[in-house]
Write a protein that holds these residues in place. Structure first.
Motif, short mmCIF file in Angstrom:
data_model
loop_
_atom_site.label_atom_id
_atom_site.label_comp_id
_atom_site.label_asym_id
_atom_site.label_seq_id
_atom_site.Cartn_x
_atom_site.Cartn_y
_atom_site.Cartn_z
N CYS A 22 0.86 -1.18 0.00
CA CYS A 22 0.00 0.00 0.00
C CYS A 22 0.89 1.23 0.00
O CYS A 22 1.78 1.35 0.83
CB CYS A 22 -0.91 0.01 1.22
N ALA A 23 0.63 2.12 -0.94
CA ALA A 23 1.41 3.35 -1.03
C ALA A 23 0.48 4.55 -0.89
O ALA A 23 -0.59 4.58 -1.50
CB ALA A 23 2.16 3.40 -2.35
N ALA A 24 0.90 5.51 -0.11
CA ALA A 24 0.14 6.73 0.08
C ALA A 24 0.69 7.84 -0.80
O ALA A 24 1.89 7.95 -1.00
CB ALA A 24 0.19 7.16 1.54
N SER A 25 -0.20 8.64 -1.34
CA SER A 25 0.20 9.78 -2.15
C SER A 25 -0.79 10.91 -1.93
O SER A 25 -1.81 10.74 -1.29
CB SER A 25 0.25 9.40 -3.64
N GLY A 26 -0.44 12.09 -2.47
CA GLY A 26 -1.32 13.24 -2.32
C GLY A 26 -0.82 14.18 -1.25
O GLY A 26 0.37 14.30 -1.01
N SER A 27 -1.73 14.82 -0.58
CA SER A 27 -1.38 15.82 0.44
C SER A 27 -1.09 15.12 1.76
O SER A 27 -1.86 15.19 2.71
CB SER A 27 -2.52 16.82 0.60
N ILE A 28 0.05 14.47 1.78
CA ILE A 28 0.42 13.69 2.95
C ILE A 28 0.97 14.61 4.02
O ILE A 28 1.83 15.43 3.75
CB ILE A 28 1.48 12.64 2.59
N PHE A 67 1.35 -13.62 9.76
CA PHE A 67 1.43 -12.38 8.99
C PHE A 67 2.47 -11.46 9.63
O PHE A 67 2.65 -11.45 10.85
CB PHE A 67 0.09 -11.64 8.99
N THR A 68 3.12 -10.66 8.77
CA THR A 68 4.09 -9.67 9.25
C THR A 68 3.82 -8.34 8.56
O THR A 68 3.75 -8.27 7.33
CB THR A 68 5.53 -10.11 8.95
N ILE A 69 3.67 -7.30 9.36
CA ILE A 69 3.46 -5.96 8.82
C ILE A 69 4.77 -5.18 8.89
O ILE A 69 5.55 -5.32 9.85
CB ILE A 69 2.33 -5.21 9.58
N SER A 70 5.02 -4.39 7.86
CA SER A 70 6.21 -3.54 7.84
C SER A 70 5.87 -2.26 7.10
O SER A 70 4.83 -2.16 6.45
CB SER A 70 7.38 -4.27 7.17
N ARG A 71 6.75 -1.27 7.21
CA ARG A 71 6.49 0.00 6.51
C ARG A 71 7.80 0.65 6.11
O ARG A 71 8.86 0.38 6.67
CB ARG A 71 5.65 0.93 7.38
N LYS A 75 8.83 6.16 1.83
CA LYS A 75 7.93 5.94 0.70
C LYS A 75 6.46 6.05 1.09
O LYS A 75 5.58 5.86 0.25
CB LYS A 75 8.19 4.56 0.09
N ASN A 76 6.20 6.31 2.39
CA ASN A 76 4.81 6.32 2.87
C ASN A 76 4.09 5.06 2.44
O ASN A 76 2.97 5.10 1.90
CB ASN A 76 4.07 7.57 2.39
N ALA A 77 4.74 3.94 2.66
CA ALA A 77 4.20 2.65 2.23
C ALA A 77 4.13 1.68 3.40
O ALA A 77 4.92 1.76 4.34
CB ALA A 77 5.07 2.06 1.12
N VAL A 78 3.17 0.77 3.31
CA VAL A 78 3.03 -0.27 4.31
C VAL A 78 2.81 -1.59 3.57
O VAL A 78 2.24 -1.62 2.48
CB VAL A 78 1.86 0.03 5.27
#
Length: 115
Positions: A22-28, A67-71, A75-78
């Protein structure tokens, strides 16, 4: 406005693996917590895992050890690495991000685990 875009869903056999991105974009503006939720047909949306900006993780009991979560803050990604998948993991998986201005959701990505 923040946009979250997920990728990586699909069809996999029980016991297999998938990696969601998942990647975030825009007015972060300093996205703090990021996480993954899921919603199966006829059920409420539920938290799968979350991670703070400094890396503190929280997992739902039903995914612990699988499951393993990382970020990647730059890159504002998870990401969500899903191993040992079970048919009951079948759901639409949603990315979520929060900052001081509000909470944001992706459009969802389908994960289907066949038995």
């Amino acid at each position: 406005q923040v946009q979250l875009v997920e990728s990586g869903g699909g069809l996999v056999q029980a016991g297999g693996s998938l990696r969601l991105s998942c990647a975030a974009s825009g007015s972060i503006f300093r996205i703090n917590d990021m996480g993954w939720y899921r919603q199966a047909p006829g059920k409420q949306r539920e938290l799968v895992a979350s991670i703070t900006r400094r890396g503190d993780r929280l997992y739902a009991d039903f995914v612990k050890g699988r499951f393993t979560i990382s970020r990647d803050n730059d890159k504002n990604a998870v990401y969500l690495q899903m191993n040992s998948l079970k048919p009951e993991d079948t759901a639409v998986y949603y990315c979520n991000g929060k900052n001081v201005l509000g909470a944001y959701w992706g459009q969802g990505t389908q994960v289907t685990v066949s038995s």
